[in-house]
Design an enzyme around this catalytic site. Sequence first.
Site, PDB file in Angstrom:
ATOM      1  CB  SER A  69      -6.008  -3.108  -9.191  1.00  0.00           C
ATOM      2  OG  SER A  69      -7.391  -2.858  -9.234  1.00  0.00           O
ATOM      3  CG  HIS A 112      -7.064   1.355 -10.060  1.00  0.00           C
ATOM      4  ND1 HIS A 112      -7.140   1.174 -11.419  1.00  0.00           N
ATOM      5  CD2 HIS A 112      -7.395   0.167  -9.507  1.00  0.00           C
ATOM      6  CE1 HIS A 112      -7.502  -0.070 -11.677  1.00  0.00           C
ATOM      7  NE2 HIS A 112      -7.665  -0.703 -10.528  1.00  0.00           N
TER       8      HIS A 112
END
Length: 286
Positions: free
Chosen positions: A140, A202
């Site tokens: 991610s 992230h």
Amino acid sequence: EEEEEEEEIYLVKQQRGYLAILFSITQVIILIAMMIECKIAPMQINPMVGPYPDALSYWGGKNAYFILNEEEWWRLITPIFLHAGIFHLMGNVSVQLDTGAFFEREWGSFVWLIIYLSSALGGSVLSTIVIPNTVGVGSSGAVCGLFGGKLAEALCRCCESTKTQQAKISRNVLKKHTCGSILSVIVIGLFSFVPYVDWAAHLGGLLGGLSVGLMIFACRIKTLFFRLVWFLLGAFITVVGFSVSITYMIEEKKDEVAAELADVCGYYMQHFENYECNCMLDRHQE
């Protein structure tokens, strides 16, 4: 004739997102292999429906102890191939095969790969700095970097001419995906704090993709002045950001890493009753 005039065709560089598909298949295979070799942990240990947490470190997850003390620098990249469980994998792969693959078709595989890997590196570095005492996995951070790359593209193309029909179509698609990227970043941010998912990766991935993207997409600006401005800005942020972060990580964070991370199995055995270590490294078994 009216239907033909209304039909809009958006031209992209390639027919498929080959690397997005390849990475996704690899990630699925690896998770299956991890769950077979290291067994599936109970929900109270891993709510993502996946292997025992020590397996994440064993297979190459971000473990600051091994990165900084054992100089296993490859762990700054390998976490993108790993996922905490089925739910984690499904979330990342679905975005990767949809939006990520479309970006690859737009940009070309080479540009996509540069942004993807540099975002992965940025995410792992920031994660090691901010939350060094956890094992981090997931693609991610790299996916967030693709969204960062799209935001960089939007900035570089904000003053682009729309005189031709194809330019107008391209601008409309860019607006749509820029808004989608912003929304996706917000949603990912909201889900960044579930167990074994790395929120710092992230953020680091997003910033890495944005800075590298500025350099890449600046080269496509037709006006020389703005091309230089955006490229130099991107280069400055990228060089300074990565060099300062990596230097700080190596020189300042080594002493802050918990020694328990050298024995991940032992660490989790202290926190969970009936914890099973099925993927211990030899050094964990000593």
